[in-house]
Design a protein around this motif. Structure first.
Motif, PDB file in Angstrom:
ATOM      1  N   UNK A  61       0.851  -1.168   0.000  1.00  0.00           N
ATOM      2  CA  UNK A  61       0.000   0.000   0.000  1.00  0.00           C
ATOM      3  C   UNK A  61       0.899   1.233   0.000  1.00  0.00           C
ATOM      4  N   UNK A  62       0.399   2.332  -0.558  1.00  0.00           N
ATOM      5  CA  UNK A  62       1.248   3.508  -0.768  1.00  0.00           C
ATOM      6  C   UNK A  62       1.848   4.053   0.519  1.00  0.00           C
ATOM      7  N   UNK A  63       1.118   3.980   1.603  1.00  0.00           N
ATOM      8  CA  UNK A  63       1.560   4.627   2.838  1.00  0.00           C
ATOM      9  C   UNK A  63       2.778   3.959   3.474  1.00  0.00           C
ATOM     10  N   UNK A  64       3.126   2.747   3.041  1.00  0.00           N
ATOM     11  CA  UNK A  64       4.274   2.063   3.647  1.00  0.00           C
ATOM     12  C   UNK A  64       5.411   1.846   2.663  1.00  0.00           C
ATOM     13  N   UNK A  65       5.231   2.222   1.420  1.00  0.00           N
ATOM     14  CA  UNK A  65       6.283   2.037   0.416  1.00  0.00           C
ATOM     15  C   UNK A  65       7.549   2.782   0.834  1.00  0.00           C
ATOM     16  N   UNK A  66       8.671   2.108   0.708  1.00  0.00           N
ATOM     17  CA  UNK A  66       9.942   2.705   1.085  1.00  0.00           C
ATOM     18  C   UNK A  66      10.275   2.577   2.557  1.00  0.00           C
ATOM     19  N   UNK A  67       9.313   2.168   3.370  1.00  0.00           N
ATOM     20  CA  UNK A  67       9.538   2.004   4.806  1.00  0.00           C
ATOM     21  C   UNK A  67       9.405   0.547   5.251  1.00  0.00           C
ATOM     22  N   UNK A  68       8.472  -0.167   4.682  1.00  0.00           N
ATOM     23  CA  UNK A  68       8.222  -1.555   5.059  1.00  0.00           C
ATOM     24  C   UNK A  68       8.722  -2.484   3.946  1.00  0.00           C
ATOM     25  N   UNK A  69       9.176  -3.649   4.346  1.00  0.00           N
ATOM     26  CA  UNK A  69       9.603  -4.663   3.391  1.00  0.00           C
ATOM     27  C   UNK A  69       9.004  -6.000   3.793  1.00  0.00           C
ATOM     28  N   UNK A  70       8.301  -6.629   2.868  1.00  0.00           N
ATOM     29  CA  UNK A  70       7.756  -7.968   3.097  1.00  0.00           C
ATOM     30  C   UNK A  70       8.710  -8.980   2.489  1.00  0.00           C
ATOM     31  N   UNK A  71       8.912 -10.067   3.188  1.00  0.00           N
ATOM     32  CA  UNK A  71       9.832 -11.094   2.709  1.00  0.00           C
ATOM     33  C   UNK A  71       9.380 -12.440   3.253  1.00  0.00           C
ATOM     34  N   UNK A  72       9.919 -13.511   2.636  1.00  0.00           N
ATOM     35  CA  UNK A  72       9.586 -14.844   3.146  1.00  0.00           C
ATOM     36  C   UNK A  72      10.835 -15.697   3.162  1.00  0.00           C
ATOM     37  N   UNK A  73      10.853 -16.632   4.076  1.00  0.00           N
ATOM     38  CA  UNK A  73      11.913 -17.635   4.150  1.00  0.00           C
ATOM     39  C   UNK A  73      11.252 -18.964   3.844  1.00  0.00           C
ATOM     40  N   UNK A  74      11.406 -19.423   2.618  1.00  0.00           N
ATOM     41  CA  UNK A  74      10.679 -20.607   2.165  1.00  0.00           C
ATOM     42  C   UNK A  74      10.993 -21.833   3.014  1.00  0.00           C
TER      43      UNK A  74
END
Length: 121
Positions: free
Chosen positions: A60-73
């Motif tokens: 979502x626009x409000x978190x771009x550049x601040x939040x990062x989503x990632x996964x460890x398969x």
């Protein structure tokens, strides 16, 4: 799919937190995993999502550049790294899973319990 979120807590504005979501049960290769947040009296809000197989992401626009989503398969774990936190980020954060499109915020089938993030100014 069972989801267990953790990692919330109090933090000062400008600080960082990393949320985790441990997933178990069925395999996730065809899943999209996401983070949502909710404050009392408001509807649940989409934050970020990731395609489990390919790693494509959507924010979502409000978190771009601040939040990062990632996964460890290998660990079946979803993460949300939150930097430069603001008081308006205060909410209960939920992880969720679905089969379907990355860029649609609807149709999430499985939900974890919330983990509270409180950002003080």
């Amino acid at each position: 799919v069972q989801l267990q979120a953790s990692g919330g807590g109090p933090v000062q504005a400008g600080g960082s937190l990393r949320l985790s979501c441990a997933a178990s049960g069925r395999t996730f290769s065809d899943h999209v995993m996401g983070w949502f947040r909710q404050t009392p009296g408001k509807e649940r809000e989409f934050v970020a999502a990731i395609n489990w197989s390919y790693g494509s992401t959507y924010y979502t626009d409000s978190v771009k550049g601040r939040f990062t989503i990632a996964r460890a398969n290998a660990r079946n774990t979803l993460y949300l790294q939150m930097n430069s936190l603001k008081p308006e980020d205060t909410a209960a954060y939920y992880c969720a899973a679905k089969r379907g499109g990355l860029f649609s915020t609807a149709n999430y089938e499985c939900w974890g319990q919330g983990t509270q993030v409180t950002v003080s100014s």
